[in-house]
Design a protein around this motif. Structure first.
Motif, PDB file in Angstrom:
ATOM      1  N   THR A 189     -16.414 -18.844 -27.202  1.00 23.16           N
ATOM      2  CA  THR A 189     -16.136 -19.426 -28.520  1.00 23.16           C
ATOM      3  C   THR A 189     -17.412 -19.754 -29.273  1.00 23.16           C
ATOM      4  O   THR A 189     -17.417 -19.793 -30.513  1.00 23.16           O
ATOM      5  N   ASN A 190     -18.508 -19.976 -28.561  1.00 22.00           N
ATOM      6  CA  ASN A 190     -19.781 -20.248 -29.221  1.00 22.00           C
ATOM      7  C   ASN A 190     -20.491 -18.966 -29.625  1.00 22.00           C
ATOM      8  O   ASN A 190     -21.711 -18.928 -29.763  1.00 22.00           O
ATOM      9  N   PHE A 193     -17.957 -18.403 -35.279  1.00 22.66           N
ATOM     10  CA  PHE A 193     -17.980 -19.696 -35.965  1.00 22.66           C
ATOM     11  C   PHE A 193     -17.186 -19.612 -37.255  1.00 22.66           C
ATOM     12  O   PHE A 193     -17.511 -18.848 -38.170  1.00 22.66           O
ATOM     13  N   ILE A 201     -11.227 -26.911 -30.783  1.00 20.50           N
ATOM     14  CA  ILE A 201     -11.863 -26.735 -29.492  1.00 20.50           C
ATOM     15  C   ILE A 201     -11.392 -27.848 -28.563  1.00 20.50           C
ATOM     16  O   ILE A 201     -11.552 -29.021 -28.855  1.00 20.50           O
ATOM     17  N   ASP A 212     -17.266 -29.526 -24.860  1.00 11.23           N
ATOM     18  CA  ASP A 212     -17.121 -28.242 -25.541  1.00 11.23           C
ATOM     19  C   ASP A 212     -17.177 -28.380 -27.054  1.00 11.23           C
ATOM     20  O   ASP A 212     -17.864 -27.624 -27.740  1.00 11.23           O
ATOM     21  N   LYS A 213     -16.423 -29.331 -27.588  1.00 13.16           N
ATOM     22  CA  LYS A 213     -16.328 -29.476 -29.035  1.00 13.16           C
ATOM     23  C   LYS A 213     -17.674 -29.879 -29.647  1.00 13.16           C
ATOM     24  O   LYS A 213     -18.106 -29.302 -30.651  1.00 13.16           O
ATOM     25  N   HIS A 216     -20.090 -26.949 -29.580  1.00 15.98           N
ATOM     26  CA  HIS A 216     -19.743 -25.934 -30.573  1.00 15.98           C
ATOM     27  C   HIS A 216     -20.153 -26.370 -31.983  1.00 15.98           C
ATOM     28  O   HIS A 216     -20.730 -25.589 -32.745  1.00 15.98           O
ATOM     29  N   LYS A 220     -22.796 -24.639 -34.445  1.00 16.63           N
ATOM     30  CA  LYS A 220     -22.268 -24.188 -35.730  1.00 16.63           C
ATOM     31  C   LYS A 220     -23.134 -24.705 -36.879  1.00 16.63           C
ATOM     32  O   LYS A 220     -23.377 -23.980 -37.855  1.00 16.63           O
TER      33      LYS A 220
END
Length: 236
Positions: A189-190, A193, A201, A212-213, A216, A220
């Motif tokens: 996921t990274n 974006f 997330i 995780d969030k 990210h 971003k």
């Protein structure tokens, strides 16, 4: 976000970074080693914010080299684009490959070997590309995502909590070719974006991904700073 657990019995997954043996990204040290998941506890999440909110999500682990900074990610990516898709996730080409069963295994649940999704994106701006290849703006290309929908539509399988590229949203996407010349999203996921909204997330504390969030969103912000002019142009 609603999360539950269930036992993924008699199911295995031999996962590569963005697909299966036929379409895996050839990323050297970034290739996920063969990893089997058998009768193991996995996370199933239901998101109330995306188009597939009623489908269970099965999140599996995969071994891969994680880029800690956007600079490392950008340096290793072969193609970086601002792009979008007009395909609903459910309508995309989902590939789920099963381990061939023997006569003794007749009647038992199928074991999943690999899975991925082919997503058609429209390139709005090229931010980086190989010198040997020219990808034109407004060109459609197919990219591989480490996620797939089971044939019966009952579950979405996702590697390392990967969130699919959503229809109608603009993204900056970091891509690399596999041995078959197909581009795939790198860094899970990274490596994509969303420029339109905040990505959903999930903090998977149970899987060792309790930040995780935050990770990210930090990456971003760096992406948006690097490509501020290009993003402004894309939004006009």
């Amino acid at each position: 976000m609603k999360s539950t657990y269930f036992l993924l019995s008699a199911m295995t997954a031999s996962l590569l970074l963005v697909g299966c043996n036929g379409d895996n990204v050839d990323t050297g040290s970034n290739e996920i080693n063969s990893k089997k998941i058998s009768s193991s506890e996995v996370n199933v999440s239901q998101s109330s914010t995306n188009e597939n909110s009623e489908v269970e999500r099965v999140v599996t682990h995969g071994n891969f080299v994680e880029y800690e900074t956007e600079a490392e990610l950008f340096a290793d990516a072969e193609l970086v684009v601002i792009a979008s898709t007009n395909e609903d996730f459910m309508d995309r080409e989902h590939i789920v490959k099963y381990v061939p069963s023997s006569d003794e295994e007749e009647g038992l649940p199928k074991a999943i070997e690999d899975f991925y999704t082919k997503t058609s994106i429209t390139v709005e701006q090229v931010l980086k590309q190989p010198a040997s290849e020219k990808v034109a703006d407004n060109k459609k290309i197919s990219v591989i995502e480490p996620i797939a929908l089971l044939e019966d539509g009952s579950k979405i399988l996702s590697v390392e909590n990967y969130q699919e590229i959503s229809r109608g949203q603009q993204y900056i996407i970091y891509l690399k070719k596999n041995t078959n010349g197909k581009y795939g999203v790198i860094n899970m996921t990274n490596g994509r974006f969303n420029l339109e909204s905040t990505d959903q997330i999930v903090n998977l504390a149970e899987h060792g991904h309790d930040n995780d969030k935050a990770k990210h969103e930090k990456m971003k912000d760096t992406v948006k700073n690097r490509f501020a002019k290009e993003i402004a142009k894309a939004k006009k």
